[in-house]
Design an enzyme around this catalytic site. Structure first.
Site, PDB file in Angstrom:
ATOM      1  N   LYS A  22       0.846  -1.209   0.000  1.00 27.86           N
ATOM      2  CA  LYS A  22       0.000   0.000   0.000  1.00 27.86           C
ATOM      3  C   LYS A  22       0.877   1.253   0.000  1.00 27.86           C
ATOM      4  O   LYS A  22       0.652   2.188  -0.774  1.00 27.86           O
ATOM      5  CB  LYS A  22      -0.884  -0.023   1.230  1.00 27.86           C
ATOM      6  CG  LYS A  22      -1.478   1.322   1.617  1.00 27.86           C
ATOM      7  CD  LYS A  22      -2.333   1.251   2.860  1.00 27.86           C
ATOM      8  CE  LYS A  22      -1.572   1.436   4.131  1.00 27.86           C
ATOM      9  NZ  LYS A  22      -1.319   2.825   4.539  1.00 27.86           N
ATOM     10  N   ASN A  23       1.907   1.262   0.848  1.00 28.97           N
ATOM     11  CA  ASN A  23       2.699   2.481   1.022  1.00 28.97           C
ATOM     12  C   ASN A  23       3.720   2.711  -0.081  1.00 28.97           C
ATOM     13  O   ASN A  23       4.394   3.741  -0.100  1.00 28.97           O
ATOM     14  CB  ASN A  23       3.378   2.479   2.401  1.00 28.97           C
ATOM     15  CG  ASN A  23       2.368   2.686   3.513  1.00 28.97           C
ATOM     16  OD1 ASN A  23       1.191   2.992   3.247  1.00 28.97           O
ATOM     17  ND2 ASN A  23       2.786   2.496   4.734  1.00 28.97           N
ATOM     18  N   CYS A 116      -4.449  12.071  13.234  1.00 30.89           N
ATOM     19  CA  CYS A 116      -5.114  10.773  13.163  1.00 30.89           C
ATOM     20  C   CYS A 116      -4.891  10.113  14.525  1.00 30.89           C
ATOM     21  O   CYS A 116      -4.281  10.684  15.415  1.00 30.89           O
ATOM     22  CB  CYS A 116      -4.554   9.933  12.023  1.00 30.89           C
ATOM     23  SG  CYS A 116      -2.968   9.234  12.408  1.00 30.89           S
ATOM     24  N   ARG A 121       0.820  14.265  13.429  1.00 30.92           N
ATOM     25  CA  ARG A 121       1.331  14.020  12.072  1.00 30.92           C
ATOM     26  C   ARG A 121       1.325  15.298  11.228  1.00 30.92           C
ATOM     27  O   ARG A 121       0.641  15.412  10.224  1.00 30.92           O
ATOM     28  CB  ARG A 121       0.538  12.889  11.419  1.00 30.92           C
ATOM     29  CG  ARG A 121       0.671  11.614  12.252  1.00 30.92           C
ATOM     30  CD  ARG A 121       0.011  10.433  11.646  1.00 30.92           C
ATOM     31  NE  ARG A 121       0.763   9.942  10.495  1.00 30.92           N
ATOM     32  CZ  ARG A 121       0.318   8.931   9.748  1.00 30.92           C
ATOM     33  NH1 ARG A 121      -0.857   8.403  10.004  1.00 30.92           N
ATOM     34  NH2 ARG A 121       1.020   8.496   8.724  1.00 30.92           N
ATOM     35  N   ASP A 307       5.402   0.473  12.113  1.00 29.79           N
ATOM     36  CA  ASP A 307       4.174  -0.172  11.632  1.00 29.79           C
ATOM     37  C   ASP A 307       4.061  -1.631  12.074  1.00 29.79           C
ATOM     38  O   ASP A 307       3.045  -2.262  11.827  1.00 29.79           O
ATOM     39  CB  ASP A 307       4.078  -0.104  10.100  1.00 29.79           C
ATOM     40  CG  ASP A 307       3.833   1.321   9.633  1.00 29.79           C
ATOM     41  OD1 ASP A 307       3.946   1.581   8.432  1.00 29.79           O
ATOM     42  OD2 ASP A 307       3.550   2.184  10.494  1.00 29.79           O
ATOM     43  N   ARG A 398      -8.327  -0.691   5.244  1.00 30.98           N
ATOM     44  CA  ARG A 398      -7.519   0.350   4.591  1.00 30.98           C
ATOM     45  C   ARG A 398      -6.217  -0.232   4.047  1.00 30.98           C
ATOM     46  O   ARG A 398      -5.644   0.293   3.105  1.00 30.98           O
ATOM     47  CB  ARG A 398      -7.183   1.454   5.593  1.00 30.98           C
ATOM     48  CG  ARG A 398      -8.391   2.164   6.150  1.00 30.98           C
ATOM     49  CD  ARG A 398      -7.988   3.334   6.990  1.00 30.98           C
ATOM     50  NE  ARG A 398      -7.033   4.179   6.274  1.00 30.98           N
ATOM     51  CZ  ARG A 398      -6.603   5.340   6.732  1.00 30.98           C
ATOM     52  NH1 ARG A 398      -7.035   5.773   7.899  1.00 30.98           N
ATOM     53  NH2 ARG A 398      -5.741   6.060   6.066  1.00 30.98           N
TER      54      ARG A 398
HETATM   55  C1  EPZ Z   1       4.552   6.948   6.559  1.00 31.73           C
HETATM   56  O1  EPZ Z   1       3.766   7.941   7.180  1.00 31.73           O
HETATM   57  C2  EPZ Z   1       3.666   5.722   6.448  1.00 31.73           C
HETATM   58  N1  EPZ Z   1       2.512   6.037   5.593  1.00 31.73           N
HETATM   59  C3  EPZ Z   1       3.196   5.291   7.831  1.00 31.73           C
HETATM   60  O2  EPZ Z   1       2.451   4.099   7.681  1.00 31.73           O
HETATM   61  C4  EPZ Z   1       4.435   4.986   8.679  1.00 31.73           C
HETATM   62  O3  EPZ Z   1       4.020   4.660   9.990  1.00 31.73           O
HETATM   63  C5  EPZ Z   1       5.355   6.221   8.721  1.00 31.73           C
HETATM   64  O4  EPZ Z   1       5.692   6.621   7.381  1.00 31.73           O
HETATM   65  C6  EPZ Z   1       6.656   5.941   9.459  1.00 31.73           C
HETATM   66  O5  EPZ Z   1       7.303   4.868   8.857  1.00 31.73           O
HETATM   67  C7  EPZ Z   1       2.691   6.052   4.257  1.00 31.73           C
HETATM   68  O6  EPZ Z   1       3.763   5.796   3.737  1.00 31.73           O
HETATM   69  C8  EPZ Z   1       1.473   6.358   3.443  1.00 31.73           C
HETATM   70  P1  EPZ Z   1       6.517  10.359   8.570  1.00 31.73           P
HETATM   71  P2  EPZ Z   1       4.270   9.476   7.180  1.00 31.73           P
HETATM   72  O7  EPZ Z   1       6.316  11.634   7.836  1.00 31.73           O
HETATM   73  O8  EPZ Z   1       5.073   9.757   5.997  1.00 31.73           O
HETATM   74  C9  EPZ Z   1       6.977  13.628  11.940  1.00 31.73           C
HETATM   75  C10 EPZ Z   1       0.574   2.714   7.895  1.00 31.73           C
HETATM   76  O9  EPZ Z   1       0.208   2.075   8.878  1.00 31.73           O
HETATM   77  N2  EPZ Z   1       6.766  14.618  10.882  1.00 31.73           N
HETATM   78  O10 EPZ Z   1       7.659   9.483   8.202  1.00 31.73           O
HETATM   79  O11 EPZ Z   1       3.077  10.327   7.447  1.00 31.73           O
HETATM   80  C11 EPZ Z   1       5.733  12.778  12.218  1.00 31.73           C
HETATM   81  O12 EPZ Z   1       4.869  13.443  13.118  1.00 31.73           O
HETATM   82  C12 EPZ Z   1       1.057   4.134   8.047  1.00 31.73           C
HETATM   83  O13 EPZ Z   1       0.607   2.246   6.724  1.00 31.73           O
HETATM   84  C13 EPZ Z   1       6.825  15.967  11.203  1.00 31.73           C
HETATM   85  O14 EPZ Z   1       7.054  16.341  12.350  1.00 31.73           O
HETATM   86  O15 EPZ Z   1       5.209   9.484   8.459  1.00 31.73           O
HETATM   87  C14 EPZ Z   1       6.321  11.515  12.814  1.00 31.73           C
HETATM   88  O16 EPZ Z   1       6.573  11.736  14.186  1.00 31.73           O
HETATM   89  C15 EPZ Z   1       0.820   4.651   9.456  1.00 31.73           C
HETATM   90  N3  EPZ Z   1       6.632  16.892  10.219  1.00 31.73           N
HETATM   91  C16 EPZ Z   1       7.666  11.368  12.069  1.00 31.73           C
HETATM   92  O17 EPZ Z   1       7.952  12.664  11.501  1.00 31.73           O
HETATM   93  C17 EPZ Z   1       6.386  16.526   8.920  1.00 31.73           C
HETATM   94  O18 EPZ Z   1       6.227  17.430   8.060  1.00 31.73           O
HETATM   95  C18 EPZ Z   1       7.642  10.358  10.935  1.00 31.73           C
HETATM   96  O19 EPZ Z   1       6.532  10.680  10.126  1.00 31.73           O
HETATM   97  C19 EPZ Z   1       6.321  15.148   8.614  1.00 31.73           C
HETATM   98  C20 EPZ Z   1       6.527  14.208   9.607  1.00 31.73           C
END
Ligand code: EPZ
Length: 419
Positions: A22-23, A116, A121, A307, A398
């Site tokens: 999915k990702n 969420c 996020r 995850d 999802r």
């Molecule tokens: C991706 O989410 C995945 N989703 C998530 O999978 C996964 O848990 C996550 O990466 C971490 O591996 C997809 O790929 C669609 P991040 P993403 O930006 O990109 C902070 C699932 O179950 N952050 O890597 O949204 C954030 O708050 C989902 O399939 C900021 O502060 O995660 C977090 O603490 C859940 N500012 C950390 O970085 C930003 O602008 C990592 O988030 C962006 C992120």
């Protein structure tokens, strides 16, 4: 509303075939905005998040056909660049259209995704990077309004935190930018790597693929031709089924995987006493259901994936001893703990650290709260004495394709019923 009824299942046997990730498919679908041709994407998982992103692109004017696992998308006729709240709020990864829409059209309005269950996020890192590339960003009425009338310019981007979709958004924006973009502290998840490999093979030169320093040579707004794509296997789906076998005991071969994507998961399962036999694109998991405790710290790839944290908390709930889980990425990703506790798990939370004392589990009515928490409840239910009913399983739909039929095929006692 549907719910899952699960009874204790032991000694799972047989084979499971893993679907496309999915990702990985989500950024690939967003990337079709950069293409001038109709794009064919094979091995696309038929899950709700994918259907949501397809619907978003269709709302912008793109054409899409999704049959079995083959998705065809043509974005030539996109006539709107406004991704509205009603769709974005249901799937935060919709933010992935921001970079490509802005790069191609010079203007777009994308609803803020909102938080969420697992955390706030934010998308601040996405937005500041686009500003460095020359975009004008305004937040108004819950929307990101982005402008780059003269196109985006290559820039040096340093991410303060490693962000998967942030890296993906900037890679796609940089693909059509004027000049070279360097991303420092880039995410290296396999899903990011596939996005880079596809672009690099289709006219966007990228150096440093699979490292934390990417160099992207933009086409200066020239759209690209994308060859047929096959989505990589879903490492989190694979890890989830490996945990199901670990907790029930059994001997199951998980097919259509890339072992390089599963090193942290396999290593942790082996530490807990599970036997994992790797071959080129499958892994045989053998367990007697007796597990040693584990100590987990979630981190970015290639470390232990956040995850998979919930699924391992379910394993720890019946392990022979005390386990600890340190969730370093999200501030609220222990929602499954209270539901596991209702099944008898002994879990103590202290900030981002969970301490789990292994014992036994009993069936109960429990509620899914987010995608991976739902799968943790399934894993626990397969071990628990008695019957478990898991409600709000739309979270599960999802990200897991044909989950009940895949588990039933290896002997699990699981049924989808309606209340
Ligand atoms: C991706 O989410 C995945 N989703 C998530 O999978 C996964 O848990 C996550 O990466 C971490 O591996 C997809 O790929 C669609 P991040 P993403 O930006 O990109 C902070 C699932 O179950 N952050 O890597 O949204 C954030 O708050 C989902 O399939 C900021 O502060 O995660 C977090 O603490 C859940 N500012 C950390 O970085 C930003 O602008 C990592 O988030 C962006 C992120």
């Amino acid at each position: 509303m549907d719910y899952l009824q699960i009874k204790r299942s032991t000694n799972l046997k047989g084979k499971i075939t893993i679907s496309g990730a999915k990702n990985a498919a989500l950024p690939i679908i967003a990337m079709t905005i950069l293409a001038k041709n109709r794009v064919t994407i094979q091995n696309t998982p038929q899950v709700a998040d994918i259907k949501t992103l397809i619907k978003l692109l269709q709302n912008l004017g793109a054409k899409a056909e999704f049959k079995n696992s083959t998705l065809q998308i043509d974005t030539a006729d996109i006539n709107s660049t406004k991704a509205t709240y009603d769709i974005v709020r249901t799937m935060r990864a919709s933010i992935l259209v921001l970079g490509p829409l802005l790069a191609r059209f010079g203007h777009c309005e994308v609803s803020l995704p909102g938080g969420c269950a697992i955390g706030a996020r934010p998308i601040d890192l996405h937005l500041s990077a686009l500003e460095k590339m020359g975009a004008k960003i305004e937040i108004k009425d819950g929307y990101v309004i982005a402008d780059a009338k003269d196109g985006l310019n290559g820039a040096n981007i340093v991410f303060d935190k490693i962000t998967v979709t942030g890296t993906e958004n900037i890679i796609m924006a940089a693909a059509l930018a004027n000049g070279v973009t360097k991303i420092f502290n880039a995410a290296k998840e396999p899903e990011v790597v596939q996005l880079c490999e596809i672009l690099n093979q289709n006219g966007v030169k990228i150096e440093g693929i699979a490292t934390s320093e990417l160099t992207i040579h933009g086409t200066n707004k020239n759209l690209i031709n994308l060859d047929e794509i096959t989505v990589i296997p879903d490492r989190i789906e694979a890890g989830t089924y490996m945990c199901a076998v670990a907790i029930t005991g059994g001997d199951v071969t998980i097919e259509n995987i890339n072992p390089d994507h599963l090193v942290a998961i396999t290593s942790k399962l082996c530490d807990m006493g599970v036997e994992c036999k790797l071959s080129q694109n499958s892994i045989r998991v053998i367990s007697d259901g007796n597990l040693k405790p584990c100590n987990i710290i979630t981190t970015e790839f290639p470390g232990f994936p956040t995850d998979m944290q919930a699924q391992f908390m379910a394993l720890a709930s019946i392990a022979d001893g005390v386990s600890s889980i340190d969730e370093r990425l999200f501030e609220n990703r222990f929602m499954h703990a209270s539901e596991l506790s209702r099944m008898g798990a002994d879990i103590k939370l202290n900030g981002h650290i969970a301490t789990i004392t292994g014992g036994s589990l009993n069936g109960a009515d429990v509620m899914a709260t987010d995608l991976r928490a739902s799968s943790a409840l399934i894993i626990a239910a397969l071990r628990a004495e008695g019957i478990t009913r898991i409600h709000r399983i739309y979270h599960l739909d999802r990200g897991y394709e044909n989950l009940e039929s895949k588990l039933t095929a290896i002997g699990a006692n699981i049924k989808r019923l309606s209340e």
